[in-house]
Design a protein around this motif. Structure first.
Motif, PDB file in Angstrom:
ATOM      1  N   ASN A  43       1.533   1.195  -2.460  1.00  0.00           N
ATOM      2  CA  ASN A  43       0.664   2.115  -1.708  1.00  0.00           C
ATOM      3  C   ASN A  43       1.365   3.430  -1.417  1.00  0.00           C
ATOM      4  O   ASN A  43       1.151   4.046  -0.389  1.00  0.00           O
ATOM      5  CB  ASN A  43       0.199   1.462  -0.401  1.00  0.00           C
ATOM      6  N   GLU A  44       2.243   3.851  -2.352  1.00  0.00           N
ATOM      7  CA  GLU A  44       3.011   5.079  -2.146  1.00  0.00           C
ATOM      8  C   GLU A  44       2.750   6.037  -3.289  1.00  0.00           C
ATOM      9  O   GLU A  44       3.339   5.910  -4.358  1.00  0.00           O
ATOM     10  CB  GLU A  44       4.506   4.752  -2.048  1.00  0.00           C
ATOM     11  N   ASP A  93       3.156   7.008  11.761  1.00  0.00           N
ATOM     12  CA  ASP A  93       2.868   7.010  10.330  1.00  0.00           C
ATOM     13  C   ASP A  93       3.466   5.784   9.651  1.00  0.00           C
ATOM     14  O   ASP A  93       2.824   5.155   8.801  1.00  0.00           O
ATOM     15  CB  ASP A  93       3.414   8.279   9.675  1.00  0.00           C
ATOM     16  N   TRP A 143       1.516   2.910   7.480  1.00  0.00           N
ATOM     17  CA  TRP A 143       1.877   2.537   6.112  1.00  0.00           C
ATOM     18  C   TRP A 143       2.190   1.046   6.018  1.00  0.00           C
ATOM     19  O   TRP A 143       1.836   0.396   5.033  1.00  0.00           O
ATOM     20  CB  TRP A 143       3.083   3.352   5.645  1.00  0.00           C
ATOM     21  N   GLU A 149      -1.114  -0.816   6.085  1.00  0.00           N
ATOM     22  CA  GLU A 149      -1.798  -0.613   4.808  1.00  0.00           C
ATOM     23  C   GLU A 149      -1.170  -1.469   3.708  1.00  0.00           C
ATOM     24  O   GLU A 149      -1.882  -2.082   2.899  1.00  0.00           O
ATOM     25  CB  GLU A 149      -1.738   0.865   4.416  1.00  0.00           C
ATOM     26  N   ARG A 150       0.151  -1.524   3.668  1.00  0.00           N
ATOM     27  CA  ARG A 150       0.830  -2.328   2.652  1.00  0.00           C
ATOM     28  C   ARG A 150       0.560  -3.814   2.869  1.00  0.00           C
ATOM     29  O   ARG A 150       0.339  -4.557   1.907  1.00  0.00           O
ATOM     30  CB  ARG A 150       2.333  -2.056   2.668  1.00  0.00           C
ATOM     31  N   HIS A 172       2.820  10.738   2.662  1.00  0.00           N
ATOM     32  CA  HIS A 172       3.991  10.135   2.006  1.00  0.00           C
ATOM     33  C   HIS A 172       4.881  11.181   1.349  1.00  0.00           C
ATOM     34  O   HIS A 172       5.990  10.851   0.916  1.00  0.00           O
ATOM     35  CB  HIS A 172       3.606   9.082   0.953  1.00  0.00           C
TER      36      HIS A 172
END
Length: 322
Positions: free
Chosen positions: A52-53, A240, A244, A247-248, A312
């Motif tokens: 997801n980056e 943030d 992340w 989300e991951r 990111h």
């Protein structure tokens, strides 16, 4: 380039003098690429980026290539100094030893993708084509030991690692010893893989990536950063990083966690809302305390701090000049 105080974070605590950093916007940092050629293709980037980056060709050109140029200068200077000391002062043959780069930062900040991309870019330089990447995951204590010591809820904290083995590995690598073994870690099994190892055999550069690699010791013993020639801290706002991480977790819950062999398979059938709640609890119970107590306080020990924006992308860079 004029020294500017950073517009984010704090450069000193409790009234201490400002720390000696040069601060760059992304545009200023990108200009330092000079004539370093673009060495990765779109296919290379796709194979190296995290789940997801997002990473673009612009990121390689504007962030990684200036960094690779800087690191190449450090590598060449280090080799020259070592050669001078060994030949002119000690009068002994030069022994080639790896240049070690430490990469630190929180869970979820993108260290693994950053380290893989840096490895790929550095390996394109003609003077150091052999670049190895080792993560501290291989030095985590096996699950059996963590359970015996009631440390499963503190996995990733300093006490969850085999620090003696980690320091022994770095000392051996820096001494130029060959065929050093690092235990393999499985994210699927969430454990060390028995009798499986990564072998490190005198690379030109070793990238050593992990949560607590910049931490200082509580006694007079050696610490990991004593063996680093250069260190990087990957930074972002805590909110943030938490986003992340969640989300991951949600992405893994829809993919890797569905394997019956996954340690986290019991999360596979959660609804998205339930999975997000679980991820939030894990973050607040384990990862946030580790970040605040053990990782973030080491940020100013790094030679280079790279600040990520919510997208990111690296937005600012801070280089210690002394």
């Amino acid at each position: 380039m004029m020294l500017r105080m950073p517009p984010w974070g704090s450069v000193s605590r409790d009234g201490d003098p400002p720390l000696p950093y040069l601060n760059f916007s992304r545009a200023e940092w990108a200009a330092l690429r000079a004539n370093v050629p673009l060495s990765l293709s779109e296919e290379d980037i796709a194979a190296l980026r995290g789940r997801n980056e997002p990473v673009s060709m612009a990121d390689i050109a504007e962030v990684y290539l200036p960094l690779s140029r800087l690191l190449n200068l450090y590598v060449m200077a280090s080799r020259g100094l070592n050669s001078m000391v060994e030949s002119a002062f000690l009068g002994c043959p030069r022994i080639s030893v790896p240049f070690i780069i430490g990469i630190a930062g929180s869970v979820g900040v993108g260290k693994s993708t950053f380290a893989r991309l840096l490895q790929a870019v550095l390996s394109r330089w003609p003077d150091h084509p052999r670049v190895d990447l080792v993560t501290t995951d291989g030095f985590l204590l096996p699950t059996r030991v963590l359970e015996e010591r009631s440390l499963m809820q503190r996995k990733g904290f300093p006490e969850s690692y085999d620090l003696r083995r980690m320091i022994g590995f770095l000392a051996a690598v820096k001494a130029g010893e060959r065929l050093q073994e690092v235990p393999l870690y499985s994210h699927e099994a969430y454990d060390i893989v028995p009798d499986r190892f990564q072998t490190v055999d005198r690379p030109d550069i070793l990238i050593f990536e992990g949560l607590n690699v910049l931490q200082t010791g509580t006694d007079r013993s050696m610490v990991a950063s004593d063996y680093f020639d250069f260190s990087i801290y990957l930074d972002a706002t805590t909110s943030d990083i938490e986003s992340w991480y969640v989300e991951r977790f949600l992405l893994l819950q829809r993919t890797a966690f569905r394997k019956p062999t996954s340690y986290f398979h019991h999360y596979a059938d959660l609804s998205p809302a339930e999975a997000a709640q679980v991820a939030g609890r894990i973050w607040n119970r384990i990862n946030l305390p580790n970040l605040e107590a053990n990782i973030l306080p080491t940020r100013e020990r790094a030679r280079l701090i790279m600040r990520k924006a919510r997208s990111h992308a690296i937005s600012e860079v801070r280089l210690r000049y002394l």
